[in-house]
Design a protein around this motif. Structure first.
Motif, PDB file in Angstrom:
ATOM      1  N   ALA A 105       0.594  -1.391   0.034  1.00 52.00           N
ATOM      2  CA  ALA A 105       0.228  -0.557  -0.180  1.00 52.00           C
ATOM      3  C   ALA A 105       1.291   1.464  -0.310  1.00 52.00           C
ATOM      4  O   ALA A 105       0.851   1.776  -0.862  1.00 52.00           O
ATOM      5  CB  ALA A 105      -0.856  -0.298   1.305  1.00 52.00           C
ATOM      6  N   MET A 106       2.088   1.206   0.658  1.00 49.28           N
ATOM      7  CA  MET A 106       2.575   2.313   1.167  1.00 49.28           C
ATOM      8  C   MET A 106       3.616   2.575  -0.390  1.00 49.28           C
ATOM      9  O   MET A 106       3.703   3.786  -1.032  1.00 49.28           O
ATOM     10  CB  MET A 106       4.163   2.385   1.803  1.00 49.28           C
ATOM     11  N   VAL A 107       3.732   1.771  -1.682  1.00 47.87           N
ATOM     12  CA  VAL A 107       4.285   1.602  -2.282  1.00 47.87           C
ATOM     13  C   VAL A 107       3.589   2.033  -2.966  1.00 47.87           C
ATOM     14  O   VAL A 107       3.772   2.826  -4.786  1.00 47.87           O
ATOM     15  CB  VAL A 107       5.398   0.421  -2.473  1.00 47.87           C
ATOM     16  N   ARG A 108       2.435   1.441  -3.607  1.00 45.72           N
ATOM     17  CA  ARG A 108       1.196   2.294  -4.927  1.00 45.72           C
ATOM     18  C   ARG A 108       1.198   3.768  -4.269  1.00 45.72           C
ATOM     19  O   ARG A 108       0.982   4.793  -5.334  1.00 45.72           O
ATOM     20  CB  ARG A 108       0.269   1.369  -4.388  1.00 45.72           C
ATOM     21  N   GLU A 109       1.196   4.027  -3.277  1.00 45.38           N
ATOM     22  CA  GLU A 109       0.768   5.236  -2.952  1.00 45.38           C
ATOM     23  C   GLU A 109       1.725   6.120  -3.202  1.00 45.38           C
ATOM     24  O   GLU A 109       1.794   7.586  -3.774  1.00 45.38           O
ATOM     25  CB  GLU A 109       0.645   5.576  -1.053  1.00 45.38           C
ATOM     26  N   SER A 110       3.111   5.510  -2.712  1.00 47.24           N
ATOM     27  CA  SER A 110       4.389   7.148  -3.249  1.00 47.24           C
ATOM     28  C   SER A 110       4.914   7.271  -5.238  1.00 47.24           C
ATOM     29  O   SER A 110       4.456   7.736  -5.596  1.00 47.24           O
ATOM     30  CB  SER A 110       6.191   5.801  -2.981  1.00 47.24           C
ATOM     31  N   LEU A 111       4.101   5.874  -5.395  1.00 45.43           N
ATOM     32  CA  LEU A 111       4.469   5.475  -7.054  1.00 45.43           C
ATOM     33  C   LEU A 111       2.683   6.648  -7.111  1.00 45.43           C
ATOM     34  O   LEU A 111       3.558   7.486  -8.209  1.00 45.43           O
ATOM     35  CB  LEU A 111       3.828   4.065  -7.294  1.00 45.43           C
ATOM     36  N   ALA A 112       2.187   6.399  -7.097  1.00 45.42           N
ATOM     37  CA  ALA A 112       0.824   7.523  -7.347  1.00 45.42           C
ATOM     38  C   ALA A 112       1.729   9.341  -7.240  1.00 45.42           C
ATOM     39  O   ALA A 112       1.406  10.288  -7.574  1.00 45.42           O
ATOM     40  CB  ALA A 112      -0.977   7.110  -6.571  1.00 45.42           C
ATOM     41  N   ARG A 113       2.187   9.137  -5.888  1.00 48.12           N
ATOM     42  CA  ARG A 113       2.615  10.580  -5.562  1.00 48.12           C
ATOM     43  C   ARG A 113       3.338  10.722  -6.605  1.00 48.12           C
ATOM     44  O   ARG A 113       3.792  12.334  -6.974  1.00 48.12           O
ATOM     45  CB  ARG A 113       2.961  10.842  -4.596  1.00 48.12           C
ATOM     46  N   ALA A 114       4.469   9.834  -6.921  1.00 46.37           N
ATOM     47  CA  ALA A 114       5.465   9.809  -7.602  1.00 46.37           C
ATOM     48  C   ALA A 114       5.381  10.744  -9.605  1.00 46.37           C
ATOM     49  O   ALA A 114       5.977  11.672  -9.820  1.00 46.37           O
ATOM     50  CB  ALA A 114       6.706   9.126  -7.602  1.00 46.37           C
ATOM     51  N   GLU A 131       9.278  19.079  -8.242  1.00 45.36           N
ATOM     52  CA  GLU A 131      10.558  18.855  -7.684  1.00 45.36           C
ATOM     53  C   GLU A 131      10.526  18.958  -5.650  1.00 45.36           C
ATOM     54  O   GLU A 131      10.739  18.237  -5.613  1.00 45.36           O
ATOM     55  CB  GLU A 131      12.065  19.815  -7.868  1.00 45.36           C
ATOM     56  N   ALA A 132       9.544  19.439  -5.164  1.00 44.77           N
ATOM     57  CA  ALA A 132       9.732  18.984  -3.867  1.00 44.77           C
ATOM     58  C   ALA A 132       9.211  18.172  -3.692  1.00 44.77           C
ATOM     59  O   ALA A 132       9.057  17.765  -2.377  1.00 44.77           O
ATOM     60  CB  ALA A 132       9.148  21.391  -2.950  1.00 44.77           C
ATOM     61  N   ARG A 133       7.315  18.268  -4.370  1.00 46.36           N
ATOM     62  CA  ARG A 133       7.124  16.661  -4.165  1.00 46.36           C
ATOM     63  C   ARG A 133       7.682  15.620  -4.389  1.00 46.36           C
ATOM     64  O   ARG A 133       8.022  14.402  -3.519  1.00 46.36           O
ATOM     65  CB  ARG A 133       5.673  16.651  -4.819  1.00 46.36           C
ATOM     66  N   ALA A 134       8.545  15.445  -5.217  1.00 42.42           N
ATOM     67  CA  ALA A 134       9.362  14.575  -5.691  1.00 42.42           C
ATOM     68  C   ALA A 134      10.028  14.189  -4.355  1.00 42.42           C
ATOM     69  O   ALA A 134      10.533  13.068  -3.950  1.00 42.42           O
ATOM     70  CB  ALA A 134      10.337  14.727  -6.801  1.00 42.42           C
ATOM     71  N   ARG A 135      11.308  15.179  -4.409  1.00 43.00           N
ATOM     72  CA  ARG A 135      12.205  14.825  -3.245  1.00 43.00           C
ATOM     73  C   ARG A 135      11.059  14.252  -1.604  1.00 43.00           C
ATOM     74  O   ARG A 135      11.409  13.504  -0.867  1.00 43.00           O
ATOM     75  CB  ARG A 135      12.974  16.026  -2.551  1.00 43.00           C
ATOM     76  N   ALA A 136      10.216  14.845  -1.699  1.00 42.95           N
ATOM     77  CA  ALA A 136       9.082  14.198  -0.628  1.00 42.95           C
ATOM     78  C   ALA A 136       9.101  12.533  -0.257  1.00 42.95           C
ATOM     79  O   ALA A 136       8.885  12.311   0.567  1.00 42.95           O
ATOM     80  CB  ALA A 136       7.585  15.394   0.186  1.00 42.95           C
ATOM     81  N   VAL A 137       8.383  12.236  -2.013  1.00 43.28           N
ATOM     82  CA  VAL A 137       7.877  10.682  -1.651  1.00 43.28           C
ATOM     83  C   VAL A 137       9.222  10.201  -2.138  1.00 43.28           C
ATOM     84  O   VAL A 137       9.784   8.899  -0.998  1.00 43.28           O
ATOM     85  CB  VAL A 137       8.179  10.457  -3.592  1.00 43.28           C
ATOM     86  N   MET A 138      10.566  10.503  -2.158  1.00 41.03           N
ATOM     87  CA  MET A 138      12.087  10.008  -2.064  1.00 41.03           C
ATOM     88  C   MET A 138      12.424  10.267  -0.447  1.00 41.03           C
ATOM     89  O   MET A 138      13.148   9.039   0.347  1.00 41.03           O
ATOM     90  CB  MET A 138      12.745  10.843  -2.294  1.00 41.03           C
ATOM     91  N   ALA A 139      12.046  11.089   0.226  1.00 41.17           N
ATOM     92  CA  ALA A 139      12.067  10.768   2.284  1.00 41.17           C
ATOM     93  C   ALA A 139      11.864   9.779   2.672  1.00 41.17           C
ATOM     94  O   ALA A 139      11.466   9.359   3.131  1.00 41.17           O
ATOM     95  CB  ALA A 139      12.416  12.075   2.073  1.00 41.17           C
ATOM     96  N   ASP A 140      10.139   9.680   1.959  1.00 38.57           N
ATOM     97  CA  ASP A 140       9.010   8.920   2.703  1.00 38.57           C
ATOM     98  C   ASP A 140       9.727   6.708   2.344  1.00 38.57           C
ATOM     99  O   ASP A 140       9.008   6.672   3.032  1.00 38.57           O
ATOM    100  CB  ASP A 140       7.742   9.002   1.863  1.00 38.57           C
ATOM    101  N   VAL A 182       9.528   2.492   3.546  1.00 44.11           N
ATOM    102  CA  VAL A 182       9.180   1.401   3.162  1.00 44.11           C
ATOM    103  C   VAL A 182      10.404   0.406   3.653  1.00 44.11           C
ATOM    104  O   VAL A 182      10.461  -0.500   3.341  1.00 44.11           O
ATOM    105  CB  VAL A 182       8.988   1.664   1.396  1.00 44.11           C
ATOM    106  N   ASP A 183      11.330   1.496   3.100  1.00 41.24           N
ATOM    107  CA  ASP A 183      13.577   0.139   3.865  1.00 41.24           C
ATOM    108  C   ASP A 183      13.056  -0.234   4.885  1.00 41.24           C
ATOM    109  O   ASP A 183      13.920  -1.225   5.079  1.00 41.24           O
ATOM    110  CB  ASP A 183      14.133   1.649   3.151  1.00 41.24           C
ATOM    111  N   GLU A 184      12.500   1.015   5.933  1.00 41.35           N
ATOM    112  CA  GLU A 184      12.437   0.435   7.217  1.00 41.35           C
ATOM    113  C   GLU A 184      11.559  -0.804   7.671  1.00 41.35           C
ATOM    114  O   GLU A 184      12.151  -1.756   8.064  1.00 41.35           O
ATOM    115  CB  GLU A 184      12.355   1.733   7.761  1.00 41.35           C
TER     116      GLU A 184
END
Length: 92
Positions: free
Chosen positions: A24-33, A42-51, A55-57
């Protein structure tokens, strides 16, 4: 507080819940990306990368659960399933 189910079914249930949450987190990240890319935001893209760190944790936590269970595996079928999950989780 209820005792944690240490049976195979209880363990599988916890793993399934964790993996579904990661999906679910990955699906949401893909939509946001996608939105960030299409909007050139660019700011939204950086937020996606930070989030993505969360997922990695979570993937690391699931991997740790699986590795601990490997020591207690009760037969080849359980080992095969655990190894399959271990191979899948890092790909999320």
């Amino acid at each position: 507080m209820a005792a944690r189910d240490t049976t195979w079914d209880g363990f599988r249930s916890r793993v399934d819940e964790a993996v579904l949450l990661i999906f679910a987190m990955v699906r949401e990240s893909l939509a946001r990306a996608t939105v960030a890319l299409l909007d050139g935001d660019e700011a939204r893209a950086r937020a996606v990368m930070a989030d993505d760190r969360e997922v990695d944790e979570r993937c690391g936590a699931v991997t740790g659960m699986i590795q601990e269970r490997l020591a207690e595996a009760e037969g080849p079928a359980e080992l095969e399933e655990l190894v399959g999950i271990l191979q899948m989780v890092p790909e999320l």
